[in-house]
Design an enzyme around this catalytic site. Structure first.
Site, mmCIF file in Angstrom:
data_model
loop_
_atom_site.group_PDB
_atom_site.id
_atom_site.type_symbol
_atom_site.label_atom_id
_atom_site.label_comp_id
_atom_site.label_asym_id
_atom_site.label_seq_id
_atom_site.Cartn_x
_atom_site.Cartn_y
_atom_site.Cartn_z
ATOM 1 N N ASP A 244 0.827 -1.214 0.000
ATOM 2 C CA ASP A 244 0.000 0.000 0.000
ATOM 3 C C ASP A 244 0.861 1.264 0.000
ATOM 4 O OD1 ASP A 244 -2.331 1.434 -0.019
ATOM 5 O OD2 ASP A 244 -2.689 1.267 2.137
ATOM 6 N N ASN B 244 -10.564 -3.098 -6.164
ATOM 7 C CA ASN B 244 -9.772 -2.195 -7.022
ATOM 8 C C ASN B 244 -10.392 -1.985 -8.410
ATOM 9 O OD1 ASN B 244 -6.531 -3.224 -5.704
ATOM 10 N ND2 ASN B 244 -7.797 -1.464 -5.154
#
Ligand code: FPP
Length: 248
Positions: free
Chosen positions: A18, A66
């Protein structure tokens, strides 16, 4: 910061990579610039994992959620993935790394899926390390797939519902045949699992760092392994019991 090689290593390390977007925004660049820089960290961490003898490395590269990102970012990520696979096949073979995929592979664009299938097939005989890419992956989605497959077997009389156990569920997950992760690393400063390996991470040691993924390099990875090495894994037992079993 640790630069020496660790004394002992976890068998399976999973990583939530991330912070690419923020890394780019902090540099006044588009988010894709961060993802591109993230690919360099992927290369470095894969190389280090193989070097120190990790058996399974699982990278959360694209989640089921996503798909909701702007279409340009999704397309850009898919292109990066395709380029990475094309560029790395030789290195994977040279280093005896087997590629696997976790997730709804069929949802990926056809060209990405093709190169993925090809890389999986060509590295099938490699044994020194498994590199698992979580693509279009969600932990809840994985459990739904497993439950559906188990129910179907029960209905078809191939499985007795009374025989359904934790092992049955393990065998129907995308990770079937692999050990549970020993260590889960999340970069980028957030402290959550984000739908990653929900079943498999029941007893996994968690390591969080503020370092954005593009800045996460060899020494950061070795540091996380070093911290893991000093954790006591108790699996519900007392500290004294664990210490006693080590002495025997
Ligand atoms: C999370 O950062 C990262 C991703 C959604 C994609 C990760 C992809 C790569 C590292 C490159 C491609 C992968 C491979 C295996 C070649 P974010 O965008 O959510 O960052 P932010 O939280 O700072 O916005």
């Amino acid at each position: 910061m640790v630069t020496d090689l660790p004394e002992s290593v976890p068998r399976h390390v999973a990583i939530i990579m991330d912070g690419n977007g923020r890394w780019a925004e902090e540099r006044h660049r588009p988010r894709l610039f961060g993802h591109k820089a993230g690919v360099d960290s992927v290369r470095e961490v894969v190389r280090t994992a193989r070097e120190i003898g990790i058996s399974v490395l699982t990278l959360y590269a694209f989640s089921t959620e996503n798909w909701n990102r702007p279409s340009g970012e999704v397309r850009g990520l898919m292109t990066l993935l395709k380029n990475y696979l094309q560029a790395e096949l030789r290195t994977m073979l040279q280093n005896d790394i087997q590629l696997r995929c976790l997730g709804e592979q069929a949802k990926l664009p056809m060209d990405v899926n093709q190169i993925l299938e090809q890389t999986i097939a060509e590295t099938r005989a490699c044994r020194s390390m498994v590199l698992n890419l979580a693509l279009s992956y969600g932990g809840r989605n994985e459990l739904v797939h497993a439950v559906q497959a188990i129910v179907r077997k029960c209905q078809e009389g191939r499985l007795d519902w009374r025989a359904v156990s934790e092992s049955t569920i393990n065998e129907h997950l995308f990770t079937a045949g692999l050990p549970d992760p020993d260590l889960l690393i999340r970069t980028g400063g957030e402290h959550r699992l984000s739908n990653f390996l929900l079943w498999q991470a029941s007893y996994t040691e968690l390591y969080f760092t503020d370092t954005r993924w593009p800045d996460f390099k060899r020494n950061d990875f070795l540091h996380a392994i070093h911290i893991y090495h000093h954790r006591q894994r108790r699996y519900g037992r007392t500290g004294a019991q664990v210490a006693g079993s080590k002495e025997q």
